[in-house]
Design a protein around this motif. Structure first.
Motif, short mmCIF file in Angstrom:
data_model
loop_
_atom_site.label_atom_id
_atom_site.label_comp_id
_atom_site.label_asym_id
_atom_site.label_seq_id
_atom_site.Cartn_x
_atom_site.Cartn_y
_atom_site.Cartn_z
N THR A 1 0.84 -1.20 0.00
CA THR A 1 0.00 0.00 0.00
C THR A 1 0.87 1.24 0.00
O THR A 1 1.80 1.35 0.81
CB THR A 1 -0.92 0.01 1.24
OG1 THR A 1 -1.74 -1.16 1.21
CG2 THR A 1 -1.82 1.24 1.22
N VAL A 2 0.55 2.16 -0.90
CA VAL A 2 1.25 3.44 -0.99
C VAL A 2 0.27 4.53 -0.59
O VAL A 2 -0.82 4.64 -1.17
CB VAL A 2 1.76 3.69 -2.43
CG1 VAL A 2 2.47 5.04 -2.52
CG2 VAL A 2 2.70 2.56 -2.87
N THR A 3 0.63 5.33 0.41
CA THR A 3 -0.22 6.40 0.90
C THR A 3 0.47 7.73 0.66
O THR A 3 1.63 7.92 1.02
CB THR A 3 -0.51 6.24 2.40
OG1 THR A 3 -1.07 4.95 2.63
CG2 THR A 3 -1.51 7.29 2.88
N LEU A 4 -0.27 8.65 0.02
CA LEU A 4 0.24 9.99 -0.25
C LEU A 4 -0.47 10.96 0.68
O LEU A 4 -1.69 11.13 0.58
CB LEU A 4 0.01 10.38 -1.72
CG LEU A 4 0.54 9.37 -2.77
CD1 LEU A 4 0.20 9.85 -4.16
CD2 LEU A 4 2.03 9.15 -2.61
N GLY A 5 0.27 11.58 1.60
CA GLY A 5 -0.37 12.46 2.57
C GLY A 5 -1.24 11.68 3.52
O GLY A 5 -0.88 10.61 4.01
N GLY A 6 -2.45 12.21 3.78
CA GLY A 6 -3.36 11.52 4.68
C GLY A 6 -4.63 11.03 4.03
O GLY A 6 -5.42 10.34 4.66
N ASN A 7 -4.84 11.34 2.70
CA ASN A 7 -6.11 11.00 2.06
C ASN A 7 -5.97 9.98 0.94
O ASN A 7 -6.91 9.22 0.69
CB ASN A 7 -6.78 12.26 1.48
CG ASN A 7 -7.13 13.27 2.56
OD1 ASN A 7 -7.38 12.91 3.70
ND2 ASN A 7 -7.15 14.55 2.19
N ILE A 8 -4.84 9.94 0.26
CA ILE A 8 -4.71 9.13 -0.95
C ILE A 8 -4.07 7.79 -0.58
O ILE A 8 -2.95 7.73 -0.09
CB ILE A 8 -3.85 9.84 -2.01
CG1 ILE A 8 -4.34 11.27 -2.22
CG2 ILE A 8 -3.87 9.06 -3.31
CD1 ILE A 8 -5.78 11.38 -2.62
N VAL A 9 -4.80 6.72 -0.85
CA VAL A 9 -4.32 5.36 -0.61
C VAL A 9 -4.33 4.61 -1.93
O VAL A 9 -5.38 4.48 -2.57
CB VAL A 9 -5.18 4.62 0.44
CG1 VAL A 9 -4.65 3.20 0.65
CG2 VAL A 9 -5.19 5.38 1.76
N LEU A 10 -3.15 4.14 -2.36
CA LEU A 10 -2.99 3.41 -3.61
C LEU A 10 -2.50 2.00 -3.32
O LEU A 10 -1.70 1.79 -2.41
CB LEU A 10 -1.99 4.13 -4.53
CG LEU A 10 -2.29 5.60 -4.86
CD1 LEU A 10 -1.11 6.22 -5.57
CD2 LEU A 10 -3.54 5.71 -5.72
N SER A 11 -2.98 1.05 -4.12
CA SER A 11 -2.56 -0.34 -3.98
C SER A 11 -1.69 -0.70 -5.18
O SER A 11 -2.09 -0.52 -6.33
CB SER A 11 -3.76 -1.26 -3.90
OG SER A 11 -3.36 -2.62 -3.83
N TYR A 12 -0.48 -1.19 -4.90
CA TYR A 12 0.46 -1.58 -5.95
C TYR A 12 0.21 -3.05 -6.28
O TYR A 12 0.40 -3.93 -5.44
CB TYR A 12 1.90 -1.37 -5.47
CG TYR A 12 2.96 -1.74 -6.47
CD1 TYR A 12 3.23 -0.93 -7.56
CD2 TYR A 12 3.72 -2.90 -6.31
CE1 TYR A 12 4.22 -1.26 -8.48
CE2 TYR A 12 4.71 -3.23 -7.21
CZ TYR A 12 4.96 -2.41 -8.30
OH TYR A 12 5.94 -2.75 -9.20
#
Length: 209
Positions: free
Chosen positions: A86-97
């Motif tokens: 899981t890649v999280t950008l800041g506090g709102n964006i959650v991306l799954s690799y």
């Protein structure tokens, strides 16, 4: 070149959106010139960078304001991504690799996107993600202690002995009373005149002087 990996947005402005990773170097940021544009206040104009290395991508933070996180840990140095992380950008964006070769991951991502758009999805593979039915916990039987405390012996024998003793005393008293009654009955009148003079008046009875 066909993409082997992708980023799927789990939380953010467009949940379920898929970003195929094809270029050898991919810039992630809010700026329109970025390869992967995410329009959110938590994302810096140039937030993070992906660099292809062998068969995976290496991610590094490029001085973002709110930071980049891998599996909940803040990214300090370049990190080699593995499928499912899981890649999280800041506090709102959650991306799954994810790896595109994984049909289950692709099906799930496409289905989530279709569900959020209100489309009807019928994918048999999704049955694999149904939560397992909980099995009832085994009944715990109460175990007896290894060395049970011995119970107190019954008191019937001691009680029987007491009753026997009481009966013997009663019989002895009855016998004594009978002896006294018989002795008194056979006693001469002169004896009663001396013992009970107020009952046996010498004038009425033949009492010897």
């Amino acid at each position: 070149m066909t993409a082997q990996f992708q980023l799927v947005m789990r939380s953010g402005p467009t949940p379920g959106q898929i970003f195929p990773l094809e270029e050898p170097e991919i810039m992630i940021g809010r700026e329109n010139t970025s390869n992967l544009v995410i329009n959110d206040a938590e994302v810096s104009r140039k937030h993070a960078r992906l660099i292809r290395q062998a068969s995976n991508y290496v991610i590094e933070d490029v001085g973002s304001t709110n930071g980049t996180f891998i599996n909940g840990n803040r990214l300090r140095t370049p990190f080699i991504l593995q499928g499912g992380e899981t890649v999280t950008l800041g506090g709102n964006i959650v991306l799954s690799y994810e790896s595109i070769k994984d049909p289950d991951a692709t099906m799930l991502s496409v289905s989530l996107q279709a569900l959020r758009k209100g489309e009807v999805v019928s994918v048999p593979e999704l049955q694999k993600f149904e939560p397992p039915v909980p099995t009832p916990a085994p009944l715990v039987t109460k175990q007896e202690p290894a060395d049970p405390i011995p119970s107190q012996p019954p008191k019937t024998k001691k009680t029987d002995r007491r009753w026997i003793l009481v009966l013997v005393i009663l019989l002895v008293l009855i016998c004594i009373c009978l002896v006294i009654v018989i002795a008194a009955y056979n006693a001469p009148t002169s004896f009663w005149c001396k013992v009970l003079p107020f009952i046996f008046n010498p004038q009425n009875y033949n009492c010897a002087p």
